[in-house]
Design a protein around this motif. Sequence first.
Motif, PDB file in Angstrom:
ATOM      1  N   ARG A 176       0.816  -1.207   0.000  1.00 31.43           N
ATOM      2  CA  ARG A 176       0.000   0.000   0.000  1.00 31.43           C
ATOM      3  C   ARG A 176       0.858   1.269   0.000  1.00 31.43           C
ATOM      4  O   ARG A 176       0.484   2.294  -0.582  1.00 31.43           O
ATOM      5  CB  ARG A 176      -0.917  -0.008   1.227  1.00 31.43           C
ATOM      6  N   TYR A 177       2.025   1.207   0.657  1.00 34.84           N
ATOM      7  CA  TYR A 177       2.825   2.415   0.869  1.00 34.84           C
ATOM      8  C   TYR A 177       4.145   2.344   0.111  1.00 34.84           C
ATOM      9  O   TYR A 177       4.744   1.267  -0.030  1.00 34.84           O
ATOM     10  CB  TYR A 177       3.102   2.599   2.370  1.00 34.84           C
TER      11      TYR A 177
ATOM     12  N   TYR B 110       3.289  -1.720   5.916  1.00 32.48           N
ATOM     13  CA  TYR B 110       2.980  -0.941   7.111  1.00 32.48           C
ATOM     14  C   TYR B 110       2.996   0.543   6.772  1.00 32.48           C
ATOM     15  O   TYR B 110       3.709   0.982   5.873  1.00 32.48           O
ATOM     16  CB  TYR B 110       3.990  -1.237   8.218  1.00 32.48           C
ATOM     17  N   PRO B 111       2.238   1.350   7.517  1.00 32.28           N
ATOM     18  CA  PRO B 111       2.153   2.778   7.205  1.00 32.28           C
ATOM     19  C   PRO B 111       3.511   3.479   7.287  1.00 32.28           C
ATOM     20  O   PRO B 111       4.253   3.311   8.264  1.00 32.28           O
ATOM     21  CB  PRO B 111       1.197   3.311   8.283  1.00 32.28           C
TER      22      PRO B 111
ATOM     23  N   LEU C  63       4.944   6.849   7.930  1.00 35.15           N
ATOM     24  CA  LEU C  63       4.472   8.092   8.528  1.00 35.15           C
ATOM     25  C   LEU C  63       5.115   9.316   7.883  1.00 35.15           C
ATOM     26  O   LEU C  63       4.485  10.375   7.775  1.00 35.15           O
ATOM     27  CB  LEU C  63       4.750   8.095  10.032  1.00 35.15           C
TER      28      LEU C  63
ATOM     29  N   ILE D 219       8.453   4.332   9.762  1.00 33.53           N
ATOM     30  CA  ILE D 219       7.386   3.350   9.580  1.00 33.53           C
ATOM     31  C   ILE D 219       6.797   2.951  10.922  1.00 33.53           C
ATOM     32  O   ILE D 219       7.523   2.740  11.898  1.00 33.53           O
ATOM     33  CB  ILE D 219       7.937   2.105   8.845  1.00 33.53           C
ATOM     34  N   GLU D 220       5.484   2.835  10.961  1.00 31.34           N
ATOM     35  CA  GLU D 220       4.794   2.396  12.178  1.00 31.34           C
ATOM     36  C   GLU D 220       4.411   0.931  12.037  1.00 31.34           C
ATOM     37  O   GLU D 220       3.710   0.543  11.091  1.00 31.34           O
ATOM     38  CB  GLU D 220       3.538   3.227  12.434  1.00 31.34           C
TER      39      GLU D 220
END
Length: 336
Positions: free
Chosen positions: A100-101, A120-121, A123, A144-145
Motif C-alpha cells: 500500500r505504501y 505498514y504505514p 508516517l 514506519i509504524e
Amino acid sequence: MQIVLFLTVLISFLGGVEVKIASYNVENLFDMNYDGNEYEEYIPNGDWGWTQEMYRSKLRNSAQVIREVNADIIALQEIESEIALKALKAELNRQGLYYRYHLFARNKNSTVNCALLSRYPILSGFRHPVSYNGHYRDILEGKIEINGQILRVFVNHWKSKSGSESQRILSAKRLAIRLSELPDDEPYVLLGDFNSHYEEYKTFLKSRKHNDTEGITGINHILKTIDDDENPITYTSLKNNDGHLYNLWYEVEEKQRWSHQYRGKGEALDNMVISPSLADGKGLEYVRGSFQRFEADFLFYKGKPYRWQQTKRYPKTHIGEGYSDHLPITAVFRIQ
C-alpha cells in the motif's frame, strides 16, 4: 534454513508479531520516458532495443523476485523514476503481492535512485542529499509504524567501486550526521547497496585504486561496525558499545557472505546494519539467526547470479531474460 523456519514457527506459536525486511538491487529498472539522464542501453527505443516489450519483461522478472521474497518492507535500488516504481507496484499487484505504501528518492540529477515499499504505514519520508552535483545518490529515510512501534529505515546506494573509498565516505558521513540527530534508543535499520564489503577495512587495504583514505572506510569506521581496536561489533558487544552498529552478515556462514560477484569472486556489497535498540530485549527486536541472502534456484545460472541479459556480441541488445547481478538479503524482526 531449518533453524530460521523453526524460529519462525516458534515465534508465531508464542504470539509475537513478525516483520520481514529485505533489500534488493534490481539492476537498472528504467521506464519508457526519455529524460536525458538514461544510460545508453536504456534509451527508449534506442539502438540497444529498450522497448515496451523489454520494459514489461523487466517488470515481470523483478516482481517475480520480490514476490518470492515476500517481505513486509523492502528497500530497492536502481529504480529510474517513480513512474517505474509505480509500474512495478502494479505488476506486483497482478502477481498477488500488494504494497500500500511507498517512498521514492526523487533526484533529477541521478540516473537511478532508491525506493521503499511497505505493507505498514509510512508516517514520513526524507531524502538526504550527499551532494548537490548529481554525482551521488540520495539516502532515503522512511519512518514506519509497525503495530504501534516506530522503525526508521535508511535506504542506501553508495558510489560504485569504480570510485575510491573517499567517495563512499561522503555518503557514510551524511548518514552518520542524520543518525546522530536521533534519540539514543531510536530503532533503525541501515540497508541497501553500500558497494562496500562488511569487512571493507580488511579487503581494500592493498588496493591503490580504492584506499585513498589511509585505511579508513565508510561502512566500518564512520558507521562504527568495528570498535576502536578494529574488532567487528558482535550481537553481544552491540549492547556494550555506545554509538556502534551491528552488520548482520556475521549471522551467516562465512562462505555464504556474498550477494554479488565480480570476476567470479563473491562480494557482500548489499548490507543490513542494525542499531543497539533492536537488540536490547524491548519493543521491536531482530530475530537472531534470521538474516540470509535470498537464493532461489531461478536466480542463478552456472553458479552466478542470473543478471538481466543482453546479447554478447555488438551491437548489444536486450533479450528480455534474467533478473539482477545482486541477490536480495532478508531479516526477520518481531515485537516483544
